[in-house]
Structure formats: structure tokens, C-alpha cells
Design a protein around this motif. Sequence first.
Motif, mmCIF file in Angstrom:
data_model
loop_
_atom_site.group_PDB
_atom_site.id
_atom_site.type_symbol
_atom_site.label_atom_id
_atom_site.label_comp_id
_atom_site.label_asym_id
_atom_site.label_seq_id
_atom_site.Cartn_x
_atom_site.Cartn_y
_atom_site.Cartn_z
ATOM 1 N N GLU A 1 46.280 38.621 31.017
ATOM 2 C CA GLU A 1 45.209 39.208 31.815
ATOM 3 C C GLU A 1 44.219 38.133 32.263
ATOM 4 N N ILE A 2 43.901 37.231 31.350
ATOM 5 C CA ILE A 2 42.989 36.129 31.684
ATOM 6 C C ILE A 2 43.608 35.243 32.762
ATOM 7 N N LEU A 3 44.890 34.936 32.602
ATOM 8 C CA LEU A 3 45.569 34.087 33.585
ATOM 9 C C LEU A 3 45.649 34.766 34.943
ATOM 10 N N ASP A 4 45.940 36.060 34.947
ATOM 11 C CA ASP A 4 46.023 36.796 36.213
ATOM 12 C C ASP A 4 44.672 36.789 36.931
ATOM 13 N N ALA A 5 43.608 37.006 36.160
ATOM 14 C CA ALA A 5 42.267 37.016 36.743
ATOM 15 C C ALA A 5 41.901 35.637 37.279
ATOM 16 N N ALA A 6 42.173 34.606 36.489
ATOM 17 C CA ALA A 6 41.865 33.236 36.910
ATOM 18 C C ALA A 6 42.662 32.858 38.154
ATOM 19 N N ASP A 7 43.931 33.246 38.191
ATOM 20 C CA ASP A 7 44.786 32.949 39.339
ATOM 21 C C ASP A 7 44.196 33.553 40.611
ATOM 22 N N GLU A 8 43.762 34.798 40.496
ATOM 23 C CA GLU A 8 43.180 35.481 41.649
ATOM 24 C C GLU A 8 41.859 34.842 42.066
ATOM 25 N N LEU A 9 41.029 34.520 41.094
ATOM 26 C CA LEU A 9 39.729 33.919 41.393
ATOM 27 C C LEU A 9 39.858 32.505 41.957
ATOM 28 N N PHE A 10 40.780 31.715 41.408
ATOM 29 C CA PHE A 10 41.003 30.371 41.940
ATOM 30 C C PHE A 10 41.454 30.462 43.396
ATOM 31 N N GLY A 11 42.247 31.494 43.700
ATOM 32 C CA GLY A 11 42.706 31.693 45.072
ATOM 33 C C GLY A 11 41.570 32.047 46.012
#
Length: 216
Positions: free
Chosen positions: A13-23
Motif C-alpha cells: 500500500e505504501i509503495l502504491d501510494a508513493a508510486d502514484e505520488l512520485f508520478g
Amino acid sequence: MRVVKKADERRNEILDAADELFGQKGFDGTSTNDILERVGIARGTLYHHFKSKEDIMDALIERYNVRLLGAAQEIAADKSIPVVERIIRVVMALNISGESSSKEIMEHIHKPQNALMHQKIQRVIINGVTPILTGIIREGIEQGLFSTPFPYECMEMVVTYANTVFDDDMVTMTNEERGSRILAFVCNVERLLGAESGSLMDAMQMFGRGDGSSYE
């Protein structure tokens, strides 16, 4: 087992959120608070899984690593596919932009604010793809298709060149210039490998990749 599973789920969940935010905001533009708010967790929970924001990025890079190299490794291991065809298929497998999610990944990696992430992806490709292609080249040497005492070094040169010159962030080219470089690239790869002239080019054209589109 339930605790481990929940920990893995939270980590993802943390990785998914970070991936979206970095994008959306870039790596530098994203704060740990942004990630905390997106996932809805306490700071201590985040640091239980990741020591820093860069640690999160490294974990994302590992995800991309699996995506980039998994298909290439599967193709390389398929001995039913002829050697030359396998080489082209491995290179084509690196073009992950055909998938919508992968396209978003590559787009935000190429943003200026994500230069570090881009550099790490390039490192994964150079260090990961070179040995995969080297294995295929060694098969080709055994079959008399290639003749080189330096299969690994040749593939390292090939992958490094392809991963920099055909990267739009590094060299800006028109379609005509790209086509010319592709032709020169393939001709020189044939010479490096001691392959029959035209053998790799014929294979690329068979797959409709003679215009360099596999590197876009």
C-alpha cells in the motif's frame, strides 16, 4: 502467517501510494507526509517498513526491475526460439510502455525531477540485461552464428549504447536520424559479434522493428 501477510499488504500500500505520488509530484516534490496522508498511517508505521523516502524509491525500482527483466529472462530461456529471434525478442521485451501502468511509470521516471530514479532504472537495465543477452550470444557462438571472444563485453557495449543514445532524455533525434542510427547500430552489432551481414537486420525487419520503435 497472518501478521506477515498484513505487513506485506501494508508495505505494498505504501509503495502504491508513493508510486502514484512520485508520478504526480516527482520524487523531490513528494514528502513523507504526503505518503502518510495518502495511505492513512502513522509515521512510525511507515518507518517500520522503510527507513527513508529513498528506501521507498529503491523498493519501487526493484518492482520495475522484476517487470523489466522478467519477460526478458523467460524469452532467453526458451530454447525453442532461434537465437537471433530471441535476441530481438529480449530487446522488444524491454519496451514496457505498451502497458498503461508501465507507460505512467516510464513517463514519470523520465521527468527531470526524477533523475535519480531514471539513473537507477538505467543501472538495472545495463546490469540486468547484459548477462541475459550474453547467455543467448554464447549459444549463438556454439551454433556457429557468432564469433567473438568477448560476448559479455560486446553485450555491455550494446546495452549501454542502446540505453543512452536511444533514450530521448539523452539524445534528441528526428525520426530520420533515429532510423539512421538504428541502421548503423545493427550493422555494428553484427560486426562486433562476427555475425553474417544482414542477419540481425533481417530479424528486426521481420518483427517490424527496423525503424527503431522498440527503443522508444
